[in-house]
Design a protein around this motif. Structure first.
Motif, PDB file in Angstrom:
ATOM      1  N   ASP A   1       6.192   5.652  -8.835  1.00  0.00           N
ATOM      2  CA  ASP A   1       5.225   6.692  -8.470  1.00  0.00           C
ATOM      3  C   ASP A   1       5.660   8.069  -8.967  1.00  0.00           C
ATOM      4  OD1 ASP A   1       3.133   8.127  -7.392  1.00  0.00           O
ATOM      5  OD2 ASP A   1       3.047   6.907  -5.596  1.00  0.00           O
TER       6      ASP A   1
ATOM      7  N   GLU B   1       0.848  -1.180   0.000  1.00  0.00           N
ATOM      8  CA  GLU B   1       0.000   0.000   0.000  1.00  0.00           C
ATOM      9  C   GLU B   1       0.884   1.230   0.000  1.00  0.00           C
ATOM     10  OE1 GLU B   1      -3.189   0.112   2.809  1.00  0.00           O
ATOM     11  OE2 GLU B   1      -3.375  -2.072   2.887  1.00  0.00           O
TER      12      GLU B   1
ATOM     13  N   ARG C   1      -3.462   4.143  -1.804  1.00  0.00           N
ATOM     14  CA  ARG C   1      -3.394   3.345  -3.027  1.00  0.00           C
ATOM     15  C   ARG C   1      -2.965   1.920  -2.708  1.00  0.00           C
ATOM     16  NH1 ARG C   1       0.308   7.871  -5.725  1.00  0.00           N
ATOM     17  NH2 ARG C   1       0.965   7.826  -3.550  1.00  0.00           N
TER      18      ARG C   1
ATOM     19  N   SER D   1     -12.822   4.234 -11.696  1.00  0.00           N
ATOM     20  CA  SER D   1     -11.603   3.594 -11.192  1.00  0.00           C
ATOM     21  C   SER D   1     -10.457   3.735 -12.189  1.00  0.00           C
ATOM     22  CB  SER D   1     -11.861   2.114 -10.905  1.00  0.00           C
ATOM     23  OG  SER D   1     -12.879   1.952  -9.946  1.00  0.00           O
TER      24      SER D   1
ATOM     25  N   LYS E   1      -1.761  -1.325  -9.470  1.00  0.00           N
ATOM     26  CA  LYS E   1      -1.986  -0.309  -8.437  1.00  0.00           C
ATOM     27  C   LYS E   1      -3.301   0.410  -8.729  1.00  0.00           C
ATOM     28  CE  LYS E   1       0.373   3.592  -8.279  1.00  0.00           C
ATOM     29  NZ  LYS E   1       1.499   4.525  -8.050  1.00  0.00           N
ATOM     30  N   LYS E   2      -4.185   0.381  -7.776  1.00  0.00           N
ATOM     31  CA  LYS E   2      -5.444   1.102  -7.905  1.00  0.00           C
ATOM     32  C   LYS E   2      -5.220   2.537  -7.457  1.00  0.00           C
ATOM     33  CE  LYS E   2     -10.362   0.967  -6.763  1.00  0.00           C
ATOM     34  NZ  LYS E   2     -11.446   0.256  -6.039  1.00  0.00           N
ATOM     35  N   ALA E   3      -5.360   3.463  -8.409  1.00  0.00           N
ATOM     36  CA  ALA E   3      -5.097   4.864  -8.113  1.00  0.00           C
ATOM     37  C   ALA E   3      -6.274   5.491  -7.376  1.00  0.00           C
ATOM     38  CB  ALA E   3      -4.818   5.631  -9.404  1.00  0.00           C
ATOM     39  N   GLU E   4      -6.031   6.642  -6.758  1.00  0.00           N
ATOM     40  CA  GLU E   4      -7.095   7.348  -6.054  1.00  0.00           C
ATOM     41  C   GLU E   4      -8.103   7.871  -7.074  1.00  0.00           C
ATOM     42  OE1 GLU E   4      -5.200  10.342  -3.764  1.00  0.00           O
ATOM     43  OE2 GLU E   4      -4.022   8.937  -2.583  1.00  0.00           O
TER      44      GLU E   4
END
Length: 428
Positions: free
Chosen positions: A278, A146, A150, A203, A166-169
């Motif tokens: 990132d 994490e 994220r 998403s 990676k699930k972005a905001e």
């Protein structure tokens, strides 16, 4: 081709049979009439039969012409059908070949490629259903890390291919687009490779190469508390991060400031090679925006950026110095002293880093007494220079790199690319 040939043979055969039958009938009738009638009448009958023969012959010629036209029409239809069949077969073969190419792996069967706006590179667009299946509907058992809010999942496409998703905001579209834009153009051994992305409703997902050993933050501050990181591994990680920053500051065109360097954004592969990740806040070096959103994580952000919003490559150097202190001490960048009070790693370590008698005592117990003290003093000196409050006192990242490289022997994964350590205090 067989059908038209059979038709032609049948036509010729029937024509010959009609002609033969007609000739026989005419000869027979002529003989009969010749025997039964007087001579004068025979001549009239013969003339009458000759006219009949001519009419039959004309009819046969017309029939043959008609049959020939039918034959030509059927031949045209047949050849046209064969051409279409060949074309269809060719397209089918191309489709099959394309399918074969696409099914080299379960991922490629679902990938589409979209050109970026600058036309210099392409990035893969993943189907949401593919990511959902590969992560077992984003099961919690597949979470590998994490970063803030994220979540990073392990995605398994087949036995030989695993990636990180990676699930972005959901409210960070600009950071998502920024990261896709930068990473789609960057290729460096110490910068994580972006494989693609996915947009599904609100998403946003980023798909990276999988880094098996997670983040440096997890290794240092997680359950293992740095037990897998030897002294030389830590130096190698620092060198890898410095190489990534050198690429951004010195070799990228235009030069780039990462703006969010921290241990959670340093990822480690199966051999503990480090890669910087990132790039949501990355921007061109030297560019200042009036409404620029403040970025970074408390404990890593340079003082001038907090106070004046001043951002240069020296801001990344400060953050690198903090990461280097984490590697040395095993401590977090911000320590909770009480319910409302925190102490930064920099303010705690600085007095002891410059005192050689105290320096060994602040080291992470995992690496204490495992290194040459001269090397330890040199690394500590580099860290002190990197976290100077005045940006002009901080070295260039290239000078930092040249100071650290000679400290790792080749047998421990080092690379002696320079022979003399140099630290420069010159401003960029």
């Amino acid at each position: 081709m067989i059908l038209p040939l059979l038709f032609l043979v049948l036509t010729i055969f029937l024509s010959s049979q009609v002609l033969h039958a007609s000739s026989s009938i005419f000869v027979s009738q002529s003989s009969t009439y010749a025997q039964a009638q007087p001579p004068g009448i025979q001549e009239v009958r013969i003339g009458h039969h000759q006219n009949l023969n001519k009419r039959i012959l004309i009819a046969l010629i017309a029939c043959s012409a008609l049959l020939g036209g039918v034959f030509l029409f059927l031949s045209y239809v047949w050849f046209r059908g064969q051409k279409n069949l060949r074309c269809s077969s060719s397209k089918s073969q191309e489709t099959i070949e394309a399918a074969k190419g696409d099914t080299l792996s379960s991922v490629n069967a679902k990938l589409n490629y979209s050109r970026m706006a600058d036309k210099k590179s392409s990035v893969a667009i993943f189907d949401y259903q593919l990511l959902e299946a590969a992560t077992n509907s984003f099961c919690t058992s597949n979470i590998v890390g994490e970063s803030g809010s994220r979540i990073i999942y392990r995605a398994r496409f087949d036995e030989n291919l695993q990636v990180a998703v990676k699930k972005a905001e959901s409210d960070a579209d600009s950071e998502f687009e920024n990261e896709v834009s930068w990473l789609s153009k960057m290729r460096h051994q110490n910068i994580v490779k972006l494989l693609g992305y996915c947009i599904h409703g609100e998403s946003r997902f980023l798909v990276y190469e999988l880094m098996e050993n997670g983040s440096l933050e997890t290794q240092l501050h997680g359950p293992d508390h740095g037990s897998s990181l030897t002294w030389y591994l830590r130096l190698r990680i620092a060198i890898d991060v410095a190489r990534a920053l050198e690429f951004l500051h010195e070799h990228s065109n235009p030069p780039v400031v990462h703006r969010d360097l921290k241990s959670s954004n340093v990822l480690l592969d199966s051999n503990f090679n480090a890669k910087l990740s990132d790039f949501g806040f990355a921007m061109v070096s030297g560019m200042q925006h009036k409404n620029m959103k403040m970025s970074g994580t408390l404990g890593y952000v340079a003082p001038e950026y907090i106070s004046y919003g001043k951002l240069t490559d020296k801001s990344d150097v400060y953050a690198f110095g903090v990461v280097l202190l984490e590697l040395l001490t095993g401590r977090k960048p911000m320590e909770n002293m009480s319910s409302h009070q925190y102490q930064s790693l920099v303010s705690w370590a600085m007095p002891q880093l410059t005192d050689r008698t105290k320096l060994p005592s602040i080291l992470d117990p995992v690496i204490r007494d495992t290194m040459d003290l001269k090397h330890l003093y040199q690394v500590a000196a580099v860290a002190v220079l990197c976290v100077q409050a005045e940006p002009s006192y901080r070295p260039l990242i290239t000078d930092v790199l040249h100071s650290l490289i000679p400290l790792v022997p080749v047998e421990f994964g080092g690379s002696l690319r320079v022979t003399e350590p140099i630290i420069s205090r010159n401003s960029h």
